[in-house]
Design a protein around this motif. Structure first.
Motif, PDB file in Angstrom:
ATOM      1  N   GLU A   1     -21.571   2.543  36.155  1.00  0.00           N
ATOM      2  CA  GLU A   1     -22.920   2.522  35.588  1.00  0.00           C
ATOM      3  C   GLU A   1     -23.281   1.157  35.006  1.00  0.00           C
ATOM      4  O   GLU A   1     -24.458   0.835  34.853  1.00  0.00           O
ATOM      5  N   THR A   2     -22.281   0.320  34.695  1.00  0.00           N
ATOM      6  CA  THR A   2     -22.571  -0.994  34.106  1.00  0.00           C
ATOM      7  C   THR A   2     -22.786  -2.028  35.203  1.00  0.00           C
ATOM      8  O   THR A   2     -23.911  -2.468  35.445  1.00  0.00           O
ATOM      9  N   VAL A   3     -21.704  -2.418  35.868  1.00  0.00           N
ATOM     10  CA  VAL A   3     -21.737  -3.373  36.979  1.00  0.00           C
ATOM     11  C   VAL A   3     -20.679  -2.902  37.987  1.00  0.00           C
ATOM     12  O   VAL A   3     -19.878  -2.017  37.671  1.00  0.00           O
TER      13      VAL A   3
ATOM     14  N   VAL B   1      -8.867  -1.072  31.752  1.00  0.00           N
ATOM     15  CA  VAL B   1      -8.302   0.074  32.455  1.00  0.00           C
ATOM     16  C   VAL B   1      -9.296   1.233  32.358  1.00  0.00           C
ATOM     17  O   VAL B   1      -9.754   1.564  31.263  1.00  0.00           O
ATOM     18  N   HIS B   2      -9.630   1.825  33.516  1.00  0.00           N
ATOM     19  CA  HIS B   2     -10.630   2.902  33.559  1.00  0.00           C
ATOM     20  C   HIS B   2      -9.959   4.252  33.749  1.00  0.00           C
ATOM     21  O   HIS B   2      -9.156   4.418  34.671  1.00  0.00           O
ATOM     22  N   VAL B   3     -10.314   5.210  32.887  1.00  0.00           N
ATOM     23  CA  VAL B   3      -9.752   6.567  32.962  1.00  0.00           C
ATOM     24  C   VAL B   3     -10.884   7.554  33.241  1.00  0.00           C
ATOM     25  O   VAL B   3     -12.061   7.231  33.086  1.00  0.00           O
TER      26      VAL B   3
ATOM     27  N   GLU C   1     -22.265  -5.503  31.471  1.00  0.00           N
ATOM     28  CA  GLU C   1     -20.955  -4.913  31.293  1.00  0.00           C
ATOM     29  C   GLU C   1     -20.886  -4.083  30.005  1.00  0.00           C
ATOM     30  O   GLU C   1     -21.762  -4.157  29.145  1.00  0.00           O
ATOM     31  N   SER C   2     -19.782  -3.344  29.899  1.00  0.00           N
ATOM     32  CA  SER C   2     -19.573  -2.487  28.728  1.00  0.00           C
ATOM     33  C   SER C   2     -19.425  -3.313  27.449  1.00  0.00           C
ATOM     34  O   SER C   2     -19.056  -4.491  27.479  1.00  0.00           O
ATOM     35  N   THR C   3     -19.698  -2.662  26.340  1.00  0.00           N
ATOM     36  CA  THR C   3     -19.439  -3.227  25.015  1.00  0.00           C
ATOM     37  C   THR C   3     -17.943  -3.104  24.754  1.00  0.00           C
ATOM     38  O   THR C   3     -17.370  -2.037  24.951  1.00  0.00           O
TER      39      THR C   3
ATOM     40  N   THR D   1     -11.792 -14.192  19.962  1.00  0.00           N
ATOM     41  CA  THR D   1     -12.111 -12.765  20.020  1.00  0.00           C
ATOM     42  C   THR D   1     -11.492 -12.209  21.271  1.00  0.00           C
ATOM     43  O   THR D   1     -10.309 -11.943  21.323  1.00  0.00           O
ATOM     44  N   THR D   2     -12.293 -12.077  22.294  1.00  0.00           N
ATOM     45  CA  THR D   2     -11.755 -11.497  23.501  1.00  0.00           C
ATOM     46  C   THR D   2     -11.518 -12.623  24.507  1.00  0.00           C
ATOM     47  O   THR D   2     -12.360 -13.507  24.651  1.00  0.00           O
ATOM     48  N   PRO D   3     -10.351 -12.635  25.153  1.00  0.00           N
ATOM     49  CA  PRO D   3      -9.980 -13.801  25.955  1.00  0.00           C
ATOM     50  C   PRO D   3     -11.038 -14.213  26.965  1.00  0.00           C
ATOM     51  O   PRO D   3     -11.264 -15.405  27.164  1.00  0.00           O
TER      52      PRO D   3
HETATM   53  O1  TXA Z   1     -18.557  -2.735  32.245  1.00  0.00           O
HETATM   54  C1  TXA Z   1     -17.456  -3.266  32.342  1.00  0.00           C
HETATM   55  O2  TXA Z   1     -16.713  -3.416  31.366  1.00  0.00           O
HETATM   56  C2  TXA Z   1     -17.021  -3.730  33.737  1.00  0.00           C
HETATM   57  C3  TXA Z   1     -16.918  -2.511  34.637  1.00  0.00           C
HETATM   58  C4  TXA Z   1     -16.353  -2.840  35.987  1.00  0.00           C
HETATM   59  O3  TXA Z   1     -16.177  -1.518  33.996  1.00  0.00           O
HETATM   60  N1  TXA Z   1     -15.801  -4.469  33.659  1.00  0.00           N
HETATM   61  C5  TXA Z   1     -15.741  -5.715  33.106  1.00  0.00           C
HETATM   62  O4  TXA Z   1     -14.506  -6.320  33.156  1.00  0.00           O
HETATM   63  O5  TXA Z   1     -16.688  -6.265  32.615  1.00  0.00           O
HETATM   64  P1  TXA Z   1     -14.276  -7.888  32.920  1.00  0.00           P
HETATM   65  O6  TXA Z   1     -12.904  -8.136  33.376  1.00  0.00           O
HETATM   66  O7  TXA Z   1     -15.335  -8.661  33.574  1.00  0.00           O
HETATM   67  O8  TXA Z   1     -14.311  -8.052  31.377  1.00  0.00           O
HETATM   68  C6  TXA Z   1     -13.252  -7.547  30.577  1.00  0.00           C
HETATM   69  C7  TXA Z   1     -13.380  -8.047  29.176  1.00  0.00           C
HETATM   70  C8  TXA Z   1     -13.007  -9.511  29.082  1.00  0.00           C
HETATM   71  O9  TXA Z   1     -13.892 -10.167  28.190  1.00  0.00           O
HETATM   72  C9  TXA Z   1     -11.590  -9.432  28.531  1.00  0.00           C
HETATM   73  O10 TXA Z   1     -11.222 -10.597  27.841  1.00  0.00           O
HETATM   74  C10 TXA Z   1     -11.679  -8.225  27.617  1.00  0.00           C
HETATM   75  O11 TXA Z   1     -12.478  -7.316  28.327  1.00  0.00           O
HETATM   76  N2  TXA Z   1     -10.349  -7.627  27.350  1.00  0.00           N
HETATM   77  C11 TXA Z   1      -9.525  -7.017  28.223  1.00  0.00           C
HETATM   78  N3  TXA Z   1      -8.371  -6.648  27.616  1.00  0.00           N
HETATM   79  C12 TXA Z   1      -8.468  -7.033  26.323  1.00  0.00           C
HETATM   80  C13 TXA Z   1      -7.605  -6.955  25.181  1.00  0.00           C
HETATM   81  N4  TXA Z   1      -6.403  -6.393  25.255  1.00  0.00           N
HETATM   82  N5  TXA Z   1      -8.042  -7.469  24.018  1.00  0.00           N
HETATM   83  C14 TXA Z   1      -9.275  -8.039  23.926  1.00  0.00           C
HETATM   84  N6  TXA Z   1     -10.124  -8.155  24.969  1.00  0.00           N
HETATM   85  C15 TXA Z   1      -9.731  -7.662  26.154  1.00  0.00           C
END
Ligand code: TXA
Ligand code: MG
Length: 370
Positions: free
Chosen positions: A32-34, A64-66, A180-182, A230-232
């Motif tokens: 639903e996000t991207v 990780v998606h559940v 993307e998700s929050t 914050t988030t990598p």
């Molecule tokens: O809506 C979404 O979240 C989409 C759809 C496909 O579900 N996914 C998405 O994934 O946006 P990505 O990889 O583009 O972004 C993941 C974010 C990144 O900013 C990453 O640093 C953060 O989540 N993240 C992942 N694991 C983390 C952790 N253990 N601690 C902090 N941030 C984390």
């Protein structure tokens, strides 16, 4: 090898997707996000294909998606969900919310990138949910764009970026949320939004236990990140089309002269950029529409000196959920139209506007306030 695109309406296509996932492949799926680039989250070889296909930096962990709370528990240490998350899960899952949890040894290091935590999301998209259910294992999935590009909200965006690099894309039409998700870290005190996204700050803050919710919405790149990690993922330049993006933001939200100021700032910038020796033959414009104004997706005009001009509309101003839905699509469409510069209008940071402005600030190389 070409990437096959199949429609989600077709049960055979869903079966095919499940087959690829069970074989340890990384494929494009709708959420639903991207769109996500999904693979078995518990299989490190499958996960490595995600990093390879999108050319993702090795230190940026995956979500990780559940598809159920049972599946969530099965990947947590002692199968326990930290208490702080119970009310948010009850109110906002499934949906555009990712939570940071302690990682168990089941999760490969390549998913967490060595962090002691793992990010987890329960998507609401019916096809994403049934794919995960049919697989019986969680799916690691970043956005299915080539690293650094705007996130994909259509299957054709995934195809454009990843064709030949993945075997299969499941076409679910356009993503309803569009950003993307929050990402919420409730393990910190106070809890913090690490990445603003589809679930708004205003809604999250109303959840019991989230009264002191903080937001990290700054444009973290390089040294700024080191001062405030914050988030990598937030440290990389992101969401950027090929063309240079110029964000024209408003100093005053209720400025009745904003249209004139936008126009003037655009002309000034074109001239400044031309004076540096850059040839500008076509500019793209991404703006909001006013309530009551007819939405015209695409308008071709000319600026002075025979510069072509393509204007697109992201959604109605005052309806940030519409702007969120149209933003990445607009950036991508302009980029496909061979514009040299993209001028995009800033919106108020209310509700989904916070995520929109976070992405636009990261995409932009210049921000002008008028
Ligand atoms: O809506 C979404 O979240 C989409 C759809 C496909 O579900 N996914 C998405 O994934 O946006 P990505 O990889 O583009 O972004 C993941 C974010 C990144 O900013 C990453 O640093 C953060 O989540 N993240 C992942 N694991 C983390 C952790 N253990 N601690 C902090 N941030 C984390
Ligand atoms: Mg991404």
């Amino acid at each position: 090898a070409k990437s096959m695109i199949s429609n989600q309406q077709d049960q055979e296509a869903i079966d095919k997707a499940v087959e690829f996932l069970k074989q340890g492949e990384a494929i494009g799926i709708p959420t639903e996000t991207v769109y996500g680039l999904a693979a078995n989250a518990l299989d490190k070889n499958a996960v490595s294909k995600i990093f390879a296909a999108k050319n993702r930096p090795q230190d940026n962990p995956l979500i990780v998606h559940v598809s159920s709370i049972e599946m969530l528990k099965s990947i947590l240490p002692n199968n326990v969900v930290p208490e702080v998350y119970l009310p948010v899960i009850r109110q906002h899952w499934p949906g555009p919310l990712t939570i940071i949890l302690p990682a168990s040894s089941l999760i490969p290091i390549s998913v967490t990138c060595g962090h002691p935590t793992v990010a987890v999301r329960f998507p609401s998209h019916p096809v994403a949910r049934s794919l995960i259910e049919a697989c019986g294992f969680p799916l690691a999935a970043p956005s299915a764009n080539s690293s650094g590009k705007p996130s994909p909200t259509l299957a054709s965006h995934v195809y454009h970026d990843l064709q030949g690099r993945i075997p299969f894309i499941l076409d679910g039409g356009s993503c309803n949320v569009g950003v993307e998700s929050t990402v919420l870290d409730g393990l910190r005190n106070p809890p913090a939004i690490l990445r603003p996204g589809g679930l708004t700050y205003e809604l999250l803050k109303n959840v019991p236990g989230m009264e002191k919710l903080q937001v990290y919405k700054k444009h973290f790149v390089d040294t700024e990140l080191e001062q405030a990690p914050t988030t990598p993922g937030m440290k990389y330049r992101h969401y950027s089309p090929e063309a240079k993006v110029i964000l024209i933001d408003r100093k005053n939200e209720l400025d009745s002269k904003f249209n004139d100021k936008f126009e003037r700032a655009l002309r000034d910038q074109v001239e400044i950029i031309q004076n540096t020796g850059v040839i500008v033959s076509k500019v793209g414009i991404l703006r909001t529409t006013q309530d009551g104004e007819t939405a015209i997706w695409e308008t071709n005009t000319t600026l002075s000196n025979n510069i072509k001009c393509l204007s697109l509309q992201m959604g109605r101003s005052g309806h940030p959920e519409e702007v969120a839905r149209g933003m990445f699509k607009g950036l991508r469409h302009l980029d496909q139209s061979d514009v040299d510069l993209i001028f995009v209008e800033g919106i108020s940071e209310d509700r989904e506007g916070m995520a929109v402005m976070n992405r636009l600030r990261k995409a932009a190389s210049i921000t002008i306030e008028v």
